[in-house]
Design an enzyme around this catalytic site. Structure first.
Site: not given
Ligand code: ISL
Ligand code: CA
Length: 535
Positions: A250, A320
């Site tokens: 990601e 997300d």
């Molecule tokens: O979800 C987002 C916007 O709504 C993004 O900014 C998100 O925080 C970012 O893509 C990172 O996401 C990942 O890491 C985060 C976690 O909260 C998310 O669920 C995960 O997919 C922190 O670990």
């Protein structure tokens, strides 16, 4: 060249908390996933990405890990997960675990230890003294506000996400060793690979002040650094010869060039990356403003990624993101727009990812008050918005549209207690009365049946699996492209609008179609067609 296994993969993302509850506590569990393996296998998927099931205090529902070697009690035991891996294997379904390396929970023993300045774990995290009684720098985090939290000693630790998610220090080689051990532990259990959370922001090059920006001030000091590339390479390469390890990253805020850099096969770094650009075509990514969905822009971005990145991770939903049919489709054309999106997702070049519930066209939830939200991001945006005097009504409306909880409402198995006999941890969408797996399995025509058919079509179709992408045209929400392999060709026609479009179509070679028929000179609202040859 023939595809590698992960290029032929069709991955289904499970958010375990909201998937299926078998012990009636309102929270999904691992046994619940095992129970649904037959369903997943019937659907035709061949891999599962499991959002985190590790021990966690759930500040960010599993993305804050306090023990990487065990399962959170509410989801079951380690033995349940081992059983899931084994049963999935019997059905030729691979398991991909989520791996959160940027940060741990503040309840992780490493962090608890690190609070003591003398501890060997001190250097696992990033501590700094304040500057002139203020924060060490001006950085702002992903959930808005400063990235620094004051400790009892008077200094600060860095957290790009919530204050219960302290960032690890990747300048410390011991941290990298810890993750090699964690990865080895899970690979040994038979999993196929990892989805690596925010994996292009690990390495903080410097802690200098950042350029002021509306979102993520400081980003230039840690985004996509050379060292970060080296760390990912080191992790991946340390398993060569031992496991056929798959890694999808990601990767926040990457453009096509950076994505390409991350997945160069000869570098052995990542296999795939999740880009975000297409998910930002209906909203500013800082969430404060709302824009209307613009299919032309959406298709433009998809085309760019198809043309510039050699192999994409294609997705329209995850845990997300709000639901795609609400964002990019049209609830008045629920069936047609969901199936048009399905056709598009599964005919683009790359590896598709389906998020639980997408296959039945689950929609956003009609949140009524701020108390309905469970996600910390939604709550934080509200608090900060209030501090900036943004009117409550406006703020609520905006959060309702963009909240991550839209994706996290429980899976709609039937119109009754299919998810749980207990009150679910997050409200169920009342439209489970009409949108649910049970009804869609028995109906002659349904979004679910269409997904199944489209998945099966793709599975045996070398052109869709391996062929090149070729843009034909796009006109105000009508998107036409070809996939080409040698002499063979498939033409994909997607109308992502409620308007009838004029187009000459060669109706003699229709392979897929979400309407009863195809007219030779028109495309109907949200119609999607695949032809076995040219237009
Ligand atoms: O979800 C987002 C916007 O709504 C993004 O900014 C998100 O925080 C970012 O893509 C990172 O996401 C990942 O890491 C985060 C976690 O909260 C998310 O669920 C995960 O997919 C922190 O670990
Ligand atoms: Ca449960």
């Amino acid at each position: 060249m023939a595809n590698l296994w992960w290029q032929n993969m069709l991955c289904y993302q499970i958010y375990p908390r909201s998937f299926n509850d078998t012990n009636s506590d309102g929270v999904g569990d691992i046994n619940g996933i095992i129970e649904k393996l037959d369903y997943l296998s019937w659907l035709g998927i061949n891999a599962i990405w499991l959002s985190p099931v590790y021990q966690s205090p759930n500040d960010d529902y599993g993305y804050d890990i306090k023990n990487y070697y065990d399962v959170n009690e509410e989801y079951g035991r380690l033995a349940d997960l081992e059983r899931l891996i084994e049963k999935a294997k019997e059905k030729n379904i691979k398991i991909i675990m989520d791996l959160v390396m940027n940060h741990t929970s503040d309840e992780h023993p490493w962090f608890i230890e690190s609070k003591n300045p003398e501890s060997p774990y001190r250097d696992y995290y990033i501590y700094q003294e304040g500057k002139n009684g203020r924060y060490p720098n001006n950085w702002t985090g992903f959930f808005s506000g400063t990235v620094w939290e004051k400790t009892d000693n008077g200094d600060y630790y860095l957290h790009l996400f919530s204050k219960k998610q302290p960032d690890l220090n990747f300048k410390n080689p011991k941290v990298i060793e810890e993750f090699k051990n964690i990865m080895a532990f899970w690979l040994e259990k038979g999993i196929a690979g990892f989805r690596c959370d925010v994996c292009n922001v690990f390495y903080k090059q410097s802690l200098e002040n950042g350029k002021r920006s509306l979102v993520l001030t400081g980003l230039e000091h840690y985004h996509q650094t050379n060292k970060n590339h080296e760390i990912l390479q080191e992790l991946k390469q340390s398993f060569i010869g031992q496991y056929d390890l798959f890694m999808v990253g990601e990767t926040v805020l990457v453009n096509t060039k950076e994505a390409t850099d991350l997945i160069k096969p000869e570098k052995k770094e990542l296999d795939l990356v999740f880009g975000f650009e297409h998910m930002e075509t209906d909203q500013f990514n800082n969430k404060w403003f709302k824009k209307k969905f613009n299919p032309t822009k959406f298709f433009k971005v998809l085309t760019k990624w198809q043309e510039q990145v050699y192999w994409n991770a294609n997705y329209f939903e995850n845990h997300d993101q709000p639901r795609s049919v609400t964002r990019y489709g049209n609830l008045k054309y629920h069936y047609y727009s969901s199936t048009a999106l399905s056709t598009l997702l599964l005919s683009l070049k790359g590896t598709p990812f389906i998020f639980q519930g997408q296959e039945i066209g689950m929609t956003n939830y009609d949140f009524k008050t701020m108390a309905d939200f469970k996600d910390l991001e939604s709550k934080r945006i509200y608090d900060i918005g209030r501090k900036l005097f943004i009117p409550k009504k406006y703020l609520f409306k905006m959060i309702k549209k963009t909240s991550r909880d839209n994706a996290r409402t429980p899976m709609q198995w039937d119109d009754g207690f299919g998810f749980s006999t207990h009150k679910p941890w997050l409200n169920e969408n009342p439209n489970k009365n009409t949108i649910n797996v049970k009804d869609q399995m028995t109906a002659e025509n349904s979004i679910l049946k269409f997904y199944k058919e489209m998945i099966a079509y793709r599975k045996d179709n070398k052109v869709l699996l391996e062929g090149e992408f070729k843009m034909i045209k796009q006109r105000k929400g009508l998107y036409i492209f070809e996939r080409e392999l040698g002499q063979k060709k498939q033409t994909v026609i997607i109308n992502l609008t409620k308007h009838v479009k004029i187009l000459k179509i060669n109706t003699s070679s229709i392979r897929m179609n979400n309407y009863d028929s195809v007219l030779k000179d028109k495309v109907m609202p949200y119609q999607a067609i695949i032809l076995g040859g040219s237009l």
